[in-house]
Design a protein around this motif. Structure first.
Motif, PDB file in Angstrom:
ATOM      1  N   ASP A 426      -3.663   2.360  -2.643  1.00  0.00           N
ATOM      2  CA  ASP A 426      -3.766   1.124  -3.417  1.00  0.00           C
ATOM      3  C   ASP A 426      -3.199  -0.066  -2.653  1.00  0.00           C
ATOM      4  O   ASP A 426      -3.727  -1.166  -2.712  1.00  0.00           O
ATOM      5  N   GLN A 427      -2.106   0.184  -1.931  1.00  0.00           N
ATOM      6  CA  GLN A 427      -1.524  -0.895  -1.125  1.00  0.00           C
ATOM      7  C   GLN A 427      -2.476  -1.314  -0.019  1.00  0.00           C
ATOM      8  O   GLN A 427      -2.663  -2.496   0.244  1.00  0.00           O
ATOM      9  N   PHE A 429      -5.722  -0.919   0.014  1.00  0.00           N
ATOM     10  CA  PHE A 429      -6.894  -1.579  -0.567  1.00  0.00           C
ATOM     11  C   PHE A 429      -6.565  -3.020  -0.948  1.00  0.00           C
ATOM     12  O   PHE A 429      -7.363  -3.939  -0.742  1.00  0.00           O
ATOM     13  N   TYR A 430      -5.366  -3.202  -1.470  1.00  0.00           N
ATOM     14  CA  TYR A 430      -4.926  -4.557  -1.833  1.00  0.00           C
ATOM     15  C   TYR A 430      -4.951  -5.461  -0.596  1.00  0.00           C
ATOM     16  O   TYR A 430      -5.461  -6.578  -0.633  1.00  0.00           O
ATOM     17  N   CYS A 431      -4.417  -4.955   0.508  1.00  0.00           N
ATOM     18  CA  CYS A 431      -4.424  -5.728   1.761  1.00  0.00           C
ATOM     19  C   CYS A 431      -5.856  -5.983   2.228  1.00  0.00           C
ATOM     20  O   CYS A 431      -6.207  -7.099   2.601  1.00  0.00           O
ATOM     21  N   ASN A 432      -6.682  -4.931   2.199  1.00  0.00           N
ATOM     22  CA  ASN A 432      -8.084  -5.073   2.617  1.00  0.00           C
ATOM     23  C   ASN A 432      -8.773  -6.148   1.795  1.00  0.00           C
ATOM     24  O   ASN A 432      -9.529  -6.957   2.318  1.00  0.00           O
ATOM     25  N   GLN A 433      -8.504  -6.131   0.491  1.00  0.00           N
ATOM     26  CA  GLN A 433      -9.163  -7.089  -0.389  1.00  0.00           C
ATOM     27  C   GLN A 433      -8.758  -8.521  -0.046  1.00  0.00           C
ATOM     28  O   GLN A 433      -9.441  -9.472  -0.370  1.00  0.00           O
ATOM     29  N   THR A 438      -7.135  -2.417   7.772  1.00  0.00           N
ATOM     30  CA  THR A 438      -6.207  -1.327   7.462  1.00  0.00           C
ATOM     31  C   THR A 438      -5.137  -1.177   8.536  1.00  0.00           C
ATOM     32  O   THR A 438      -3.963  -1.005   8.238  1.00  0.00           O
TER      33      THR A 438
ATOM     34  N   VAL B  88      -0.670  -4.413  -7.077  1.00  0.00           N
ATOM     35  CA  VAL B  88       0.264  -3.415  -6.570  1.00  0.00           C
ATOM     36  C   VAL B  88       1.405  -4.096  -5.801  1.00  0.00           C
ATOM     37  O   VAL B  88       1.218  -5.149  -5.196  1.00  0.00           O
ATOM     38  N   PHE B  98       2.661 -12.025   4.087  1.00  0.00           N
ATOM     39  CA  PHE B  98       1.440 -11.365   3.644  1.00  0.00           C
ATOM     40  C   PHE B  98       0.310 -12.385   3.460  1.00  0.00           C
ATOM     41  O   PHE B  98      -0.798 -12.212   3.952  1.00  0.00           O
TER      42      PHE B  98
END
Ligand SMILES: Nc1ncnc2c1ncn2[C@@H]1O[C@H](COP(=O)(O)OP(=O)(O)OP(=O)(O)O)[C@@H](O)[C@H]1O
Ligand SMILES: [Mg+2]
Lengths: 478, 252
Positions: A426-427, A429-433, A438, B88, B98
């Motif tokens: 999930d982390q 995917f959050y970054c990817n989004q 990755t 998340v 970030f």
């Protein structure tokens, strides 16, 4: 997603894996008293040192390889290793006497030894297999009263200091690998900071294993006299080879009253290939004695290399109000194994220790934190804070924590925290989004995780360490 | 902007979306409503590229590209943004760091130069005001320990920093207090423009008091069963979903 990416990213590249083609003088493999005598002779050592070596050797013969560490490897055949290998050309003198191939090697490693190109503000002792080939900025350090030279030179030039402190922190009988090192150590660095002197620049030793089938057994001794201060850094690399090679070093630190030693390591020995073939066995004993009141020893290590790492940089807090610190980042990827941690032995009053350990496991890497905090009866009002965090990348790796605590004085204040977490899908995917790949996401998360330790490294090296992590993680997730 | 045609999605062999079609033109704001578990978040996640779902049929075209073939990060860089229903936390990773990595990744994909730290900070300060978050938030780890409402506002902060073409807001209005709701609605309104589109997933007509949707759709049994305007949302608020079910029975 994790699995796919994981497997893809594990193809990591080790960019220091080249070999230097120089004529070397290498002992045939094998170890007995004659070998030790020959070694001592080549180095023109005094009688007492030979005796000291032989004592260690005889003791070693009676010892057994420790089996308690959480690492697996096939038995080492100590008779198949060569215990001395040095470039044939004379060295340790002026730079133009050094084989240009070797100069080129260090330039390639990013540690130029030429006067014009030397790293600013960092004096380097370059150890190539069994010998020190050059030490930079020696003269300017001398002006400040600081002694920074190869161990062999120290034995010749400063025998009294060496005799007084050698083995005073890690006795020859301490453990299997330390005993072996004491018997066969070939070179290393020696540092002495006189009373009241703040060493004007970073000191560093760069260890390079080049020859095949040899072991590297170096010895480092740092003595900080009263009210002195020094920051020291070691770096290590080795060529890529299918055979495992042994590196068994001993480091001893002594801090007298009000002295401070900051010892940093960026360990990047060849870790073996992605199938676990080859790599360095890094079996190292590092210990510091805070002998004086208000003295301080701080260990910072970034361990990304080696097939197997076995090391526990420790502090003996003898002096009242002395301080010991251990900051560690260890990364195991592919088939790497690490069993590392620290010991903090509180003897003096009001002694204080801090342990921050960050373990990262990826691939099939296995990692163990092993630490001991001992508060002796005499250590009134002592304090320890320990924090051990592990992060797992993928589901084929492992993290283990063994903290031993032994408190014999009820006034002690102990705090211990430990966490284990995964880099979650999930982390990622959050970054990817948010547009972050990755691979970048993993290094973002890992760097965030290690930040506290990287902050403790000298500036120039913090950046290096961060880059090193990225390279070492390449392929951990893709 | 985006054209979803007859999309079928399943997870672990369970069909969740079965034949969704939806076309959103530039500048439009579409609202998607529906009961819990009808597949609204599934739709949002599949558009964003989450891997565990399986597309068993249909197509999605986003700004002229075949969206389903793109990696999640490429979709983001192409201008698709998802405000997560449950953002998340990423402990240890500084929110500002970030956000900067995200902004630079998107800029890089557009062939633009990376933004420098000073410009970035002043840009973020401006945007923080819009979502009424304190500067301290950008120095904390991403979503770590943020309250529910703070997380949602942080999502909107990311949206306005990344400047996407299509924003999918999955229940960004849930769990917000009245003031925060206005702030978020205002943030979205300010961000609206003729070349930016929105898909807003919500359970409440409330947020629609502050913004003008072009269409309201009802998701049921894995497809859109009814579309209308603002009036439909009001009707749902009053009567719930069962009347639509009855209507559907009548039709069939
Ligand atoms: N990983 C999963 N495994 C099995 N079922 C899943 C999984 N993820 C989602 N589902 C199921 O898919 C269906 C749709 O879920 P989804 O989250 O899309 O609903 P939703 O419309 O967003 O609901 P809500 O309004 O409560 O947010 C639910 O029945 C849910 O349980
Ligand atoms: Mg949902």
């Amino acid at each position: 997603m994790m699995d796919k990416t994981l497997d893809k990213t594990i193809a990591q590249e080790y960019k220091y894996g080249f070999e230097t083609d120089v004529k070397q003088h290498t002992f045939p493999p094998g170890l007995d008293e004659k070998v030790i005598q020959a070694l001592s002779e080549i180095k023109q050592e005094p009688e007492w040192l030979l005796k000291w070596r032989l004592k260690a050797y005889r003791h070693w013969l009676k010892m057994a390889e420790p089996g308690w560490a959480n690492v697996k490897f096939t038995h080492i055949d100590y008779q198949s290793i060569s215990y001395y290998s040095a470039p044939r050309k004379k060295s340790a003198g002026s730079l133009d006497e050094i084989d240009p191939e070797i100069l080129e090697t260090y330039t390639k490693l990013g540690i130029p030894l030429n006067e014009q190109k030397m790293l600013e503000g960092v004096a380097v002792d370059a150890v190539f297999d069994s010998v020190s080939v050059a030490t930079t900025f020696k003269d300017s350090l001398k002006k400040a009263g600081v002694i920074f030279c190869s161990f062999s030179e120290a034995v010749k030039e400063y025998p009294e200091l060496v005799k007084k402190y050698l083995g005073s922190v890690v006795p020859v009988t301490d453990n299997y690998y330390a005993a072996l090192n004491s018997a066969v150590f070939s070179d290393g660095s020696f540092v002495y900071i006189p009373k009241g002197v703040r060493c004007p620049m970073e000191l560093s030793t760069y260890f390079r294993i080049n020859a095949a089938n040899t072991g590297q057994f170096e010895r480092t001794l740092i003595v900080a006299d009263e009210s002195s201060h020094v920051s020291y850094l070691e770096g290590c690399t080795a060529p890529m080879r299918d055979e495992n090679q042994l590196h068994a070093a001993v480091v001893e630190l002594v801090a007298l009253d009000n002295a401070e030693i900051k010892y940093s390591t960026v360990q990047n020995w060849y870790p073996g290939d992605k199938d676990g073939k080859g790599g360095i066995y890094n079996f190292v004993t590092k210990r510091g004695a805070c002998r004086g009141v208000k003295s301080k020893i701080s260990w910072t290590q970034v361990e990304t290399g080696s097939a197997i790492t076995w090391k526990y940089p420790s502090c003996i807090l003898q002096g009242d109000d002395s301080v010991g610190e251990f900051y560690s980042v260890a990364l195991t990827n592919n088939f790497q194994q690490a069993d590392t941690g620290t010991k903090m032995i509180h003897i003096g009053k009001n002694t204080k220790s801090t342990i921050i350990s960050k373990g990262i496991s990826a691939g099939r890497g296995q990692q163990t934190y092993r630490g001991e905090v001992k508060i002796m009866k005499s250590a009134e009002n002592s304090r320890n804070y320990s924090q051990c965090d592990s992060i797992l990348i993928g589901d084929k790796c492992g993290a283990h924590t063994f903290p031993y605590i032994d408190v014999r004085n009820p006034s002690a204040q102990m705090e211990h925290e430990a966490t284990t977490s995964n880099i979650g899908e999930d982390q990622l995917f959050y970054c990817n989004q948010r547009g972050i790949s990755t691979e970048d996401a993993v290094s973002l998360i890992v760097n965030g995780f290690c930040k506290e330790v990287f902050k403790k490294l000298p500036m120039e090296f913090a950046v290096e360490a961060q880059k090193l992590m990225e390279v070492s993680l390449e392929g951990a997730v893709g | 902007m985006i054209k979803i045609e007859n999309l079928n999605v399943s997870i672990e062999n369970k069909e969740i979306l079965n034949g969704i079609s939806l076309a959103v033109k530039p500048g439009e704001l579409h609202v998607v409503m529906g009961r819990n578990g009808t597949g609204k978040s599934t739709l949002a996640n599949i558009l964003a590229g989450k891997e565990k779902y399986k597309v068993t049929g249909g197509s999605v075209n986003f700004v002229g590209k075949n969206l389903l073939e793109m990696s999640p990060e490429d979709r983001a860089c192409a201008g698709l943004f998802l405000s997560f229903q449950y953002p998340v936390a990423i402990p240890g990773v500084n929110n500002m760091y970030f956000l900067k990595a995200a902004v630079n990744a998107v800029r890089k994909s557009r062939g633009e130069e990376e933004i420098d730290a000073v410009d970035f900070l002043s840009m973020i300060r401006e945007k923080l005001k819009i979502v009424a978050l304190d500067e301290s938030f950008i120095h904390r780890p991403v979503n770590d320990g943020f309250s529910g409402g703070e997380k949602k506002r942080n999502e909107i902060l990311q949206m306005i920093a990344l400047e996407p073409k299509l924003s999918i807001l999955d229940e960004t209005d849930s769990g917000l207090d009245i003031d925060a709701l206005k702030i978020v609605a205002q943030g979205v309104n300010d961000y609206r423009s003729p070349d930016r589109s929105f898909i807003l997933i919500t359970h409440y007509q409330r947020i629609l008091n502050y913004m003008q949707p072009d269409f309201v759709h009802v998701l049921m049994n894995g497809r859109i069963v009814k579309s209308g305007t603002m009036e439909l949302a009001k009707e749902l608020e009053e009567k719930g979903y069962s009347w639509i079910e009855e209507e559907m029975v009548e039709i069939t």
